[in-house]
Design an enzyme around this catalytic site. Structure first.
Site, PDB file in Angstrom:
ATOM      1  N   LEU A   1      -0.436   8.430   1.527  1.00  0.00           N
ATOM      2  CA  LEU A   1       0.703   7.547   1.255  1.00  0.00           C
ATOM      3  C   LEU A   1       1.209   6.860   2.514  1.00  0.00           C
ATOM      4  CD1 LEU A   1       2.783   9.739  -1.242  1.00  0.00           C
ATOM      5  CD2 LEU A   1       1.118   7.921  -1.769  1.00  0.00           C
TER       6      LEU A   1
ATOM      7  N   HIS B  12       3.109   2.209  -0.523  1.00  0.00           N
ATOM      8  CA  HIS B  12       3.250   3.030  -1.739  1.00  0.00           C
ATOM      9  C   HIS B  12       4.733   3.379  -1.979  1.00  0.00           C
ATOM     10  CE1 HIS B  12      -0.946   4.408  -0.371  1.00  0.00           C
ATOM     11  NE2 HIS B  12      -1.179   3.822  -1.519  1.00  0.00           N
TER      12      HIS B  12
ATOM     13  N   GLY C  30       1.030  -2.761  -6.661  1.00  0.00           N
ATOM     14  CA  GLY C  30       1.234  -3.624  -5.495  1.00  0.00           C
ATOM     15  C   GLY C  30       0.433  -4.912  -5.613  1.00  0.00           C
TER      16      GLY C  30
HETATM   17  P1  AMP Z   1      -4.040   2.794  -3.587  1.00  0.00           P
HETATM   18  O1  AMP Z   1      -3.544   4.139  -3.202  1.00  0.00           O
HETATM   19  O2  AMP Z   1      -4.640   2.024  -2.443  1.00  0.00           O
HETATM   20  O3  AMP Z   1      -4.899   2.799  -4.825  1.00  0.00           O
HETATM   21  O4  AMP Z   1      -2.750   1.945  -3.978  1.00  0.00           O
HETATM   22  C1  AMP Z   1      -1.838   2.412  -4.942  1.00  0.00           C
HETATM   23  C2  AMP Z   1      -0.853   1.312  -5.248  1.00  0.00           C
HETATM   24  O5  AMP Z   1      -0.180   0.932  -4.046  1.00  0.00           O
HETATM   25  C3  AMP Z   1      -1.529   0.041  -5.786  1.00  0.00           C
HETATM   26  O6  AMP Z   1      -0.711  -0.518  -6.812  1.00  0.00           O
HETATM   27  C4  AMP Z   1      -1.578  -0.842  -4.571  1.00  0.00           C
HETATM   28  O7  AMP Z   1      -1.596  -2.229  -4.875  1.00  0.00           O
HETATM   29  C5  AMP Z   1      -0.294  -0.466  -3.874  1.00  0.00           C
HETATM   30  N1  AMP Z   1      -0.356  -0.785  -2.443  1.00  0.00           N
HETATM   31  C6  AMP Z   1      -1.291  -0.422  -1.550  1.00  0.00           C
HETATM   32  N2  AMP Z   1      -1.042  -0.965  -0.336  1.00  0.00           N
HETATM   33  C7  AMP Z   1       0.080  -1.709  -0.475  1.00  0.00           C
HETATM   34  C8  AMP Z   1       0.858  -2.525   0.401  1.00  0.00           C
HETATM   35  N3  AMP Z   1       0.538  -2.703   1.688  1.00  0.00           N
HETATM   36  N4  AMP Z   1       1.952  -3.139  -0.089  1.00  0.00           N
HETATM   37  C9  AMP Z   1       2.305  -2.980  -1.406  1.00  0.00           C
HETATM   38  N5  AMP Z   1       1.629  -2.233  -2.278  1.00  0.00           N
HETATM   39  C10 AMP Z   1       0.532  -1.596  -1.834  1.00  0.00           C
END
Ligand code: AMP
Length: 282
Positions: A24, A28, A138
């Site tokens: 995280l 997140h 995100g």
């Molecule tokens: P992940 O753990 O990479 O699968 O991401 C989980 C959620 O966090 C997804 O909805 C991503 O789009 C969001 N997310 C990841 N990085 C970012 C960021 N830098 N800004 C905003 N949301 C993010």
């Protein structure tokens, strides 16, 4: 998990849900804040989903830091941290998957065959398990967010979808769990992604709306030593190419920095400055 959600909903509480693959970071956690703003209880899941990784991809080495994740989730007052075992989520190789349709055939979908079927299948499963009223994603994963909205609409999931702006470090690098793989030189080179987005945005603000010209401008900035561009495209609704870039058009980028594959994007009318800046690097 479902029993907990149902008990909360029986008390009239609205459930907000943030699915993640853990490791995280503030990106997140901002999704958690948004879920809290629009719900009474917040569920955060941590699950590194094997279905969305190709055979040559980084499933094995994907960063995992559950102790830190637990602490960060507690600090951000997540009400329920859901960390299913891989074997419990996918008892065997699943025979049935969500078919993501045409939006999954370009860009990330073309570069990563089967990726979005894997994403949507696990999101569908998590929605059935958590039964949220609201789920927050995100914009960093732009095509994914569009596909989740399409799935919810086309398959009638009773879940409201909220998409939050990208969280960046002060120097522009979009936060990503995979940034942990970058050494200091690669970290510097990785700034080419957000610089390329800014260059396209500036050219667009200067009056250029031809996507071919804008894409060429972005590629000039992206193509530096240490960075291997995969694609830079300007897309509109449903991630389709546009004839003219307007304020709603989105510039999407994928590039490799060393062995690490990074993605980023900007909505032209909002600009990189319209995203959320955090952290100490300027
Ligand atoms: P992940 O753990 O990479 O699968 O991401 C989980 C959620 O966090 C997804 O909805 C991503 O789009 C969001 N997310 C990841 N990085 C970012 C960021 N830098 N800004 C905003 N949301 C993010």
């Amino acid at each position: 998990m479902r029993a907990w959600s149902r008990a909360e909903r029986a008390k009239g509480r609205r459930i907000g849900f943030v699915p993640t693959m853990g490791s995280l970071h503030e990106g997140h956690l901002r999704l958690v804040d948004r879920a809290r703003d629009h719900a009474d209880r917040v569920v955060l899941s941590v699950f590194v989903n094997p279905l969305q990784f190709g055979p040559q991809e980084d499933f094995e080495r994907y960063p995992r830091s559950l102790a830190d994740d637990r602490r960060l989730a507690a600090e951000r007052e997540v009400d329920c941290l859901f960390v299913p075992e891989t074997a419990a989520m996918h008892a065997a190789e699943p025979l049935v998957r969500v078919s993501p349709g045409p939006t999954a055939e370009t860009l990330e979908g073309a570069a990563r065959p089967g990726h979005f079927a894997g994403v949507l299948t696990v999101v569908a499963k998590l929605f059935h398990i958590v039964e949220p009223d609201l789920a927050v994603f995100g914009r960093k994963d732009y095509q994914q967010a569009v596909l989740v909205r399409q799935m919810v609409r086309d398959l009638d999931f009773p879940v409201e979808i909220d998409v939050a702006p990208t969280v960046r470090e002060l120097d522009g690098l979009a936060l990503s769990s995979r940034n942990a793989f970058l050494d200091p030189d690669q970290r510097r080179a990785a700034l080419a992604l957000s610089r390329a987005l800014r260059a396209v945005e500036q050219a667009w603000r200067g009056g250029e709306s031809n996507p071919v010209v804008l894409e060429r401008r972005g590629m000039e900035v992206l193509r530096i030593p240490g960075v291997t561009p995969e694609y830079l495209a300007i897309v509109g609704e449903a991630v389709r190419p546009v004839k003219q870039a307007d304020a709603r058009a989105v510039v999407v980028i994928a590039a490799r920095v060393g062995a690490t594959r990074l993605i980023d994007n900007v909505v032209l009318g909002e600009g990189v400055a319209g995203d959320v800046a955090v952290g100490g690097r300027a």
